[in-house]
Design a protein around this motif. Sequence first.
Motif, short mmCIF file in Angstrom:
data_model
loop_
_atom_site.label_atom_id
_atom_site.label_comp_id
_atom_site.label_asym_id
_atom_site.label_seq_id
_atom_site.Cartn_x
_atom_site.Cartn_y
_atom_site.Cartn_z
N GLU A 1 48.29 129.98 31.12
CA GLU A 1 47.74 131.33 31.05
C GLU A 1 48.47 132.23 32.05
O GLU A 1 48.89 131.79 33.11
N GLY A 2 48.58 133.51 31.70
CA GLY A 2 49.14 134.48 32.63
C GLY A 2 50.64 134.45 32.74
O GLY A 2 51.22 135.03 33.67
N MET A 3 51.31 133.80 31.80
CA MET A 3 52.77 133.72 31.83
C MET A 3 53.29 134.08 30.44
O MET A 3 52.86 133.49 29.45
N SER A 4 54.18 135.05 30.35
CA SER A 4 54.69 135.46 29.05
C SER A 4 55.56 134.35 28.46
O SER A 4 56.10 133.51 29.17
N TYR A 5 55.70 134.41 27.14
CA TYR A 5 56.50 133.40 26.45
C TYR A 5 57.95 133.44 26.93
O TYR A 5 58.55 132.39 27.22
N ASN A 6 58.52 134.62 27.04
CA ASN A 6 59.91 134.71 27.48
C ASN A 6 60.08 134.22 28.91
O ASN A 6 61.07 133.56 29.24
N ASP A 7 59.11 134.53 29.77
CA ASP A 7 59.17 134.03 31.15
C ASP A 7 59.06 132.52 31.18
O ASP A 7 59.70 131.85 32.00
N TYR A 8 58.23 131.97 30.29
CA TYR A 8 58.11 130.51 30.24
C TYR A 8 59.43 129.87 29.84
O TYR A 8 59.86 128.88 30.45
N LYS A 9 60.10 130.43 28.84
CA LYS A 9 61.38 129.86 28.42
C LYS A 9 62.39 129.90 29.56
O LYS A 9 63.13 128.93 29.78
N LYS A 10 62.43 131.02 30.28
CA LYS A 10 63.35 131.12 31.41
C LYS A 10 63.01 130.08 32.47
O LYS A 10 63.90 129.43 33.03
N TRP A 11 61.72 129.91 32.75
CA TRP A 11 61.29 128.91 33.74
C TRP A 11 61.71 127.51 33.29
O TRP A 11 62.25 126.73 34.07
N TYR A 12 61.44 127.20 32.02
CA TYR A 12 61.72 125.86 31.51
C TYR A 12 63.21 125.56 31.60
O TYR A 12 63.63 124.53 32.13
N TRP A 13 64.03 126.45 31.08
CA TRP A 13 65.46 126.17 31.06
C TRP A 13 66.05 126.15 32.47
O TRP A 13 67.06 125.48 32.72
N ASN A 14 65.41 126.83 33.40
CA ASN A 14 65.90 126.83 34.78
C ASN A 14 65.54 125.54 35.52
O ASN A 14 65.99 125.32 36.64
N LEU A 15 64.75 124.66 34.90
CA LEU A 15 64.45 123.38 35.53
C LEU A 15 65.73 122.57 35.79
O LEU A 15 65.76 121.70 36.65
N HIS A 43 68.50 125.82 22.97
CA HIS A 43 69.21 126.53 24.02
C HIS A 43 70.45 127.24 23.49
O HIS A 43 70.97 128.16 24.11
N SER A 44 70.93 126.84 22.33
CA SER A 44 72.15 127.38 21.76
C SER A 44 71.90 128.77 21.15
O SER A 44 70.95 128.96 20.38
N GLN A 45 72.79 129.70 21.46
CA GLN A 45 72.71 131.03 20.87
C GLN A 45 73.05 131.00 19.38
O GLN A 45 72.78 131.98 18.66
N ASP A 46 73.57 129.92 18.90
CA ASP A 46 73.85 129.79 17.48
C ASP A 46 72.72 129.09 16.73
O ASP A 46 72.82 128.88 15.51
N PHE A 47 71.66 128.75 17.45
CA PHE A 47 70.45 128.23 16.81
C PHE A 47 69.29 129.19 17.06
O PHE A 47 68.69 129.70 16.12
N TRP A 48 68.98 129.43 18.33
CA TRP A 48 68.03 130.48 18.70
C TRP A 48 68.83 131.62 19.34
O TRP A 48 69.25 131.53 20.50
N TRP A 49 69.02 132.66 18.57
CA TRP A 49 69.83 133.80 18.99
C TRP A 49 68.95 134.79 19.73
O TRP A 49 67.90 135.21 19.21
N ASP A 50 69.36 135.23 20.92
CA ASP A 50 68.55 136.15 21.71
C ASP A 50 68.32 137.50 21.05
O ASP A 50 67.44 138.26 21.46
N LYS A 51 69.08 137.80 20.03
CA LYS A 51 68.90 139.06 19.30
C LYS A 51 67.52 139.13 18.66
O LYS A 51 66.97 140.21 18.47
N TYR A 52 66.94 137.96 18.33
CA TYR A 52 65.67 137.92 17.62
C TYR A 52 64.65 137.08 18.40
O TYR A 52 65.01 136.30 19.29
N ALA A 53 63.39 137.24 18.03
CA ALA A 53 62.33 136.40 18.59
C ALA A 53 62.47 134.98 18.06
O ALA A 53 63.19 134.73 17.08
N THR A 54 61.79 134.04 18.71
CA THR A 54 61.84 132.64 18.28
C THR A 54 60.44 132.21 17.83
O THR A 54 59.67 131.62 18.60
N PRO A 55 60.08 132.50 16.58
CA PRO A 55 58.70 132.28 16.12
C PRO A 55 58.35 130.82 15.84
O PRO A 55 57.17 130.47 15.81
N ASP A 56 59.35 129.96 15.61
CA ASP A 56 59.05 128.57 15.29
C ASP A 56 60.26 127.71 15.62
O ASP A 56 61.21 128.16 16.25
#
Length: 472
Positions: A80-94, A180-193
């Motif tokens: 709770e209290g953490m945005s989805y985009n912030d969570y992704k940044k936190w996770y990948w920064n592990l 993590h790949s920009q050719d799978f999940w492209w930052d241009k769009y949201a990642t709904p699934d």
Amino acid sequence: MKRIFFPLFFLLIQISFSQVDNIHGKSTIYEAPTDPLVQQKLKEWGGQKFGMLIHWGVYAVPGIIESWQLCSEAWLERPEGMSYNDYKKWYWNLSSVFNPVNFDPDSWADAADSAGMKYVVFTTKHHDGFNMFDTQQTDYKITNGPFKNHPKANVAKHVFDAFRKKDFMIGAYYSKPDWHSQDFWWDKYATPDRNPNYDIRKYPERWERFQDFAYNQINELVTDYGQIDILWLDGGWVRPRETVNDEVRAWGAPIPDWDQHINMPKIAEMARKAQPGIIFADRTVHGPYENYQTPERSIPETKLDNPWESCITLGNAWGYVPNDNYKSATKVIHSLIEIVAKGGNMLLGVGPQSDGLLPLEAVKKLEEIGVWLSKNGDAIYGTKTTDSYTDGKNFFTTKENTHYALIPLKEGEALPNQISWGKNIPKQGSKITLLETGEKLDWRLKNGMVQVSLPKSLRSKTIPALAFSFKK
């Protein structure tokens, strides 16, 4: 975010996550390989019966579920209290704090060997895209962080080498999707699934880059890391569109209108040129690259004649989670007996800690399993299933001219005076041997039931299961 939060919300998603595991049920659709070298290796693998699946990556640092909380699907929960985009940044920064200074792959191989395991499948990359080998296709890897100067920084290489010294068959787990790949999940769009987040039909060159990325990574694994016996491909939603069936639709995940395969014919040709006879487990994608099938966290209801392997966790999680609830050695042995009697192999999941050591409790469980197999393994290794493979709670296997009866016993209970079963009757005058001690036992046939008397010296002991050998 403090580490203490994650075991708590990890528990919240266990029920939901089991839906993903349990949907990968065993299908009767199977296309047998025609390559004689593949057939030979598949037969060898089928005789091994018991292997270790190792999930290890950045998710071990906070001790959370592997990769999946990056995926924005309804069944998942995050803090709770953490945005989805912030969570992704936190996770990948592990990756910036993942520093397994106690990494000791020889101790892993020792633990697997003591358990009676015969092959290993190691996660070179999970869906999160973090690579546990020194790939040259991306910087998101174990050799590009605080562990990079360690003499064993190229983790997969040293894992494979350690298990080869124990004569294990070697399997490389590789996730086809890469979030993590920009050719799978492209930052241009949201990642709904879990799927690619752009229309592949509109950007074919981007998907072609991803196909090349997967091809090149697999080429590295089969070229630079010694003998690889199994390529274990996960992420079955990355598949040819025409292979989507009701089994896939039952997963509940969205199915794009476009084709999202990674060109398995091209990969297979390359891999088998580098590794003749290598087995492919292209999970859930029925066809020429699913050389054996992989029901997850489940055992088929009946015996199956196709090659298959049940993937089951030692704890509740695939990777390391603090205070995980480990299965008892007895429960694992009972599952192994049932799986083998039904014609399959068991791949038992164990997750190392973030420091590089296996949890002590997991090592203890593995040792207990190995004690039983060291005495009763003849009824497991190299055996085949029989037409009458079960008699209620009892199971049967066979090897050459010998038959085996495997009798699971209730956990913690002392042995009875007598064991009985009603199928696979020994021939008249046959000797029945108790594998636990090597003793020849008295037996008789009464009302169609084999009745075997147990020695008094054994009755005070608690044993997970008894195995008997006999001629039929």
